[in-house]
Design a protein around this motif. Sequence first.
Motif, PDB file in Angstrom:
ATOM      1  N   SER A 129      31.943  85.607 -17.130  1.00 58.97           N
ATOM      2  CA  SER A 129      30.471  85.681 -17.134  1.00 58.97           C
ATOM      3  C   SER A 129      29.973  86.536 -18.292  1.00 58.97           C
ATOM      4  CB  SER A 129      29.955  86.255 -15.820  1.00 58.97           C
ATOM      5  OG  SER A 129      30.270  85.410 -14.759  1.00 58.97           O
ATOM      6  N   ARG A 130      30.659  87.635 -18.550  1.00 58.17           N
ATOM      7  CA  ARG A 130      30.263  88.522 -19.654  1.00 58.17           C
ATOM      8  C   ARG A 130      30.390  87.787 -20.985  1.00 58.17           C
ATOM      9  NH1 ARG A 130      32.208  91.794 -23.533  1.00 58.17           N
ATOM     10  NH2 ARG A 130      34.364  91.154 -23.184  1.00 58.17           N
ATOM     11  N   ILE A 131      31.481  87.057 -21.165  1.00 58.83           N
ATOM     12  CA  ILE A 131      31.694  86.319 -22.410  1.00 58.83           C
ATOM     13  C   ILE A 131      30.647  85.217 -22.564  1.00 58.83           C
ATOM     14  CG2 ILE A 131      33.294  84.774 -23.609  1.00 58.83           C
ATOM     15  CD1 ILE A 131      35.582  86.487 -22.376  1.00 58.83           C
ATOM     16  N   GLU A 132      30.328  84.536 -21.463  1.00 58.97           N
ATOM     17  CA  GLU A 132      29.277  83.506 -21.516  1.00 58.97           C
ATOM     18  C   GLU A 132      27.943  84.112 -21.913  1.00 58.97           C
ATOM     19  OE1 GLU A 132      29.432  81.812 -17.600  1.00 58.97           O
ATOM     20  OE2 GLU A 132      30.925  80.325 -18.169  1.00 58.97           O
ATOM     21  N   GLY A 133      27.643  85.303 -21.398  1.00 60.08           N
ATOM     22  CA  GLY A 133      26.406  85.990 -21.759  1.00 60.08           C
ATOM     23  C   GLY A 133      26.340  86.316 -23.242  1.00 60.08           C
ATOM     24  N   ILE A 134      27.453  86.734 -23.790  1.00 64.31           N
ATOM     25  CA  ILE A 134      27.497  87.029 -25.227  1.00 64.31           C
ATOM     26  C   ILE A 134      27.314  85.742 -26.027  1.00 64.31           C
ATOM     27  CG2 ILE A 134      29.007  87.809 -27.109  1.00 64.31           C
ATOM     28  CD1 ILE A 134      30.199  89.823 -25.091  1.00 64.31           C
ATOM     29  N   GLY A 135      27.956  84.663 -25.576  1.00 66.26           N
ATOM     30  CA  GLY A 135      27.796  83.373 -26.252  1.00 66.26           C
ATOM     31  C   GLY A 135      26.360  82.885 -26.223  1.00 66.26           C
ATOM     32  N   THR A 136      25.660  83.142 -25.122  1.00 64.78           N
ATOM     33  CA  THR A 136      24.260  82.744 -25.001  1.00 64.78           C
ATOM     34  C   THR A 136      23.378  83.596 -25.909  1.00 64.78           C
ATOM     35  OG1 THR A 136      24.660  82.120 -22.709  1.00 64.78           O
ATOM     36  CG2 THR A 136      22.371  82.403 -23.369  1.00 64.78           C
ATOM     37  N   THR A 137      23.705  84.870 -26.005  1.00 66.99           N
ATOM     38  CA  THR A 137      22.915  85.787 -26.831  1.00 66.99           C
ATOM     39  C   THR A 137      23.052  85.456 -28.313  1.00 66.99           C
ATOM     40  OG1 THR A 137      23.268  87.520 -25.191  1.00 66.99           O
ATOM     41  CG2 THR A 137      22.492  88.215 -27.337  1.00 66.99           C
ATOM     42  N   TYR A 138      24.227  85.056 -28.722  1.00 67.39           N
ATOM     43  CA  TYR A 138      24.492  84.759 -30.132  1.00 67.39           C
ATOM     44  C   TYR A 138      24.964  83.312 -30.272  1.00 67.39           C
ATOM     45  CZ  TYR A 138      24.445  89.820 -30.241  1.00 67.39           C
ATOM     46  OH  TYR A 138      24.082  91.131 -30.080  1.00 67.39           O
ATOM     47  N   PRO A 139      24.029  82.358 -30.217  1.00 62.30           N
ATOM     48  CA  PRO A 139      24.419  80.939 -30.229  1.00 62.30           C
ATOM     49  C   PRO A 139      25.109  80.495 -31.527  1.00 62.30           C
ATOM     50  CG  PRO A 139      22.028  81.171 -30.281  1.00 62.30           C
ATOM     51  CD  PRO A 139      22.595  82.536 -30.117  1.00 62.30           C
ATOM     52  N   ASP A 140      24.870  81.191 -32.636  1.00 63.60           N
ATOM     53  CA  ASP A 140      25.531  80.817 -33.886  1.00 63.60           C
ATOM     54  C   ASP A 140      27.029  81.100 -33.828  1.00 63.60           C
ATOM     55  OD1 ASP A 140      23.041  80.134 -34.801  1.00 63.60           O
ATOM     56  OD2 ASP A 140      22.755  81.965 -35.979  1.00 63.60           O
ATOM     57  N   GLN A 141      27.434  82.041 -33.000  1.00 66.88           N
ATOM     58  CA  GLN A 141      28.833  82.442 -32.899  1.00 66.88           C
ATOM     59  C   GLN A 141      29.468  81.983 -31.584  1.00 66.88           C
ATOM     60  OE1 GLN A 141      30.093  83.716 -35.613  1.00 66.88           O
ATOM     61  NE2 GLN A 141      28.053  83.729 -36.534  1.00 66.88           N
ATOM     62  N   VAL A 142      28.938  80.934 -31.001  1.00 68.94           N
ATOM     63  CA  VAL A 142      29.392  80.477 -29.694  1.00 68.94           C
ATOM     64  C   VAL A 142      30.856  80.013 -29.716  1.00 68.94           C
ATOM     65  CG1 VAL A 142      28.679  78.043 -29.847  1.00 68.94           C
ATOM     66  CG2 VAL A 142      28.608  79.235 -27.656  1.00 68.94           C
ATOM     67  N   LYS A 143      31.360  79.603 -30.866  1.00 65.87           N
ATOM     68  CA  LYS A 143      32.758  79.165 -30.949  1.00 65.87           C
ATOM     69  C   LYS A 143      33.711  80.316 -30.631  1.00 65.87           C
ATOM     70  CE  LYS A 143      32.156  75.413 -34.238  1.00 65.87           C
ATOM     71  NZ  LYS A 143      32.520  74.877 -35.552  1.00 65.87           N
ATOM     72  N   ILE A 144      33.385  81.499 -31.086  1.00 67.61           N
ATOM     73  CA  ILE A 144      34.231  82.667 -30.817  1.00 67.61           C
ATOM     74  C   ILE A 144      34.248  82.945 -29.324  1.00 67.61           C
ATOM     75  CG2 ILE A 144      34.496  85.149 -31.202  1.00 67.61           C
ATOM     76  CD1 ILE A 144      33.146  84.698 -33.951  1.00 67.61           C
ATOM     77  N   ALA A 145      33.072  82.920 -28.710  1.00 67.70           N
ATOM     78  CA  ALA A 145      32.976  83.184 -27.269  1.00 67.70           C
ATOM     79  C   ALA A 145      33.689  82.086 -26.473  1.00 67.70           C
ATOM     80  CB  ALA A 145      31.512  83.286 -26.851  1.00 67.70           C
ATOM     81  N   ASP A 146      33.538  80.841 -26.883  1.00 69.53           N
ATOM     82  CA  ASP A 146      34.191  79.743 -26.162  1.00 69.53           C
ATOM     83  C   ASP A 146      35.707  79.835 -26.248  1.00 69.53           C
ATOM     84  OD1 ASP A 146      31.838  78.664 -25.295  1.00 69.53           O
ATOM     85  OD2 ASP A 146      31.716  77.111 -26.855  1.00 69.53           O
ATOM     86  N   LYS A 147      36.195  80.222 -27.402  1.00 66.29           N
ATOM     87  CA  LYS A 147      37.643  80.355 -27.566  1.00 66.29           C
ATOM     88  C   LYS A 147      38.195  81.421 -26.622  1.00 66.29           C
ATOM     89  CE  LYS A 147      41.101  81.361 -31.082  1.00 66.29           C
ATOM     90  NZ  LYS A 147      41.331  81.776 -32.476  1.00 66.29           N
ATOM     91  N   GLU A 148      37.533  82.571 -26.567  1.00 65.44           N
ATOM     92  CA  GLU A 148      37.984  83.653 -25.684  1.00 65.44           C
ATOM     93  C   GLU A 148      37.797  83.271 -24.213  1.00 65.44           C
ATOM     94  OE1 GLU A 148      39.698  87.391 -24.950  1.00 65.44           O
ATOM     95  OE2 GLU A 148      39.573  86.205 -26.784  1.00 65.44           O
ATOM     96  N   LYS A 149      36.723  82.592 -23.914  1.00 69.14           N
ATOM     97  CA  LYS A 149      36.455  82.155 -22.540  1.00 69.14           C
ATOM     98  C   LYS A 149      37.534  81.197 -22.047  1.00 69.14           C
ATOM     99  CE  LYS A 149      33.219  79.187 -20.388  1.00 69.14           C
ATOM    100  NZ  LYS A 149      31.952  78.485 -20.461  1.00 69.14           N
ATOM    101  N   LYS A 150      38.002  80.304 -22.910  1.00 69.64           N
ATOM    102  CA  LYS A 150      39.059  79.364 -22.528  1.00 69.64           C
ATOM    103  C   LYS A 150      40.353  80.098 -22.192  1.00 69.64           C
ATOM    104  CE  LYS A 150      37.276  75.343 -24.947  1.00 69.64           C
ATOM    105  NZ  LYS A 150      37.445  74.404 -26.048  1.00 69.64           N
ATOM    106  N   ILE A 151      40.646  81.158 -22.921  1.00 68.95           N
ATOM    107  CA  ILE A 151      41.852  81.948 -22.641  1.00 68.95           C
ATOM    108  C   ILE A 151      41.762  82.553 -21.244  1.00 68.95           C
ATOM    109  CG2 ILE A 151      43.132  84.029 -23.302  1.00 68.95           C
ATOM    110  CD1 ILE A 151      42.303  83.376 -26.230  1.00 68.95           C
ATOM    111  N   TRP A 152      40.621  83.133 -20.934  1.00 71.95           N
ATOM    112  CA  TRP A 152      40.432  83.761 -19.621  1.00 71.95           C
ATOM    113  C   TRP A 152      40.431  82.725 -18.508  1.00 71.95           C
ATOM    114  CZ3 TRP A 152      40.678  88.809 -18.425  1.00 71.95           C
ATOM    115  CH2 TRP A 152      40.657  89.716 -19.485  1.00 71.95           C
ATOM    116  N   GLU A 153      39.799  81.580 -18.742  1.00 69.56           N
ATOM    117  CA  GLU A 153      39.762  80.532 -17.721  1.00 69.56           C
ATOM    118  C   GLU A 153      41.151  79.965 -17.455  1.00 69.56           C
ATOM    119  OE1 GLU A 153      36.854  77.840 -19.361  1.00 69.56           O
ATOM    120  OE2 GLU A 153      35.243  78.727 -18.154  1.00 69.56           O
ATOM    121  N   LYS A 154      41.942  79.795 -18.504  1.00 74.42           N
ATOM    122  CA  LYS A 154      43.298  79.278 -18.338  1.00 74.42           C
ATOM    123  C   LYS A 154      44.144  80.240 -17.512  1.00 74.42           C
ATOM    124  CE  LYS A 154      47.337  77.630 -20.788  1.00 74.42           C
ATOM    125  NZ  LYS A 154      48.012  77.444 -22.064  1.00 74.42           N
ATOM    126  N   ALA A 155      44.039  81.537 -17.798  1.00 78.92           N
ATOM    127  CA  ALA A 155      44.803  82.530 -17.041  1.00 78.92           C
ATOM    128  C   ALA A 155      44.343  82.563 -15.576  1.00 78.92           C
ATOM    129  CB  ALA A 155      44.655  83.903 -17.677  1.00 78.92           C
TER     130      ALA A 155
END
Length: 171
Positions: A71-97
């Motif tokens: 949720s925290r990573i999603e919030g950061i991705g929403t706050t900075y939409p230009d950098q959403v790829k970075i947040a999505d990459k990290e979010k996928k790691i956490w979701e996979k684990a």
Amino acid sequence: VGAPGLVVYKLWFAGKGDKAEEAPRVYKKMELGHVGLPEEMIRFTFDHFPDLYQAFIDYNSEITLFDNEISRIEGIGTTYPDQVKIADKEKKIWEKARDTLKKAFIKLEKPVKETYVLFRVNKDQGLARIEKLNNELAQSAIEALKPAQEMTQKLKQTEPVPEGMVKGTIY
């Protein structure tokens, strides 16, 4: 001054460890929202698989930490939409684990359900199966939790011990 100190020590502090070891474990109903077992099976796990029960508690805490971090990573991705790829990459790691941990514990719930029903139907066979599965299930749970705990270790707040004798003692 010494005599009252000795009396307080003997009555209050001495022997606390001995009494704690003799006291039977008492089941306290806990909300384990991420564990898919009904309450009676969780109680059964507490009674017959104590290490697995503790692993269920740890699992519940770890999944909560994973969900909060996602949720925290999603919030950061929403706050900075230009950098959403970075947040999505990290979010996928956490979701996979998180998903890996969930799958491992779903596999652990099945033998608990089967053993519970067997125990209710035939107590002798149920006890034999409990004895057979106890260490195996606990070990599987510990192995499944280890990578998740390593990943979430950095999320757990560790407050530094204050310096100084008085502050350190109070802490």
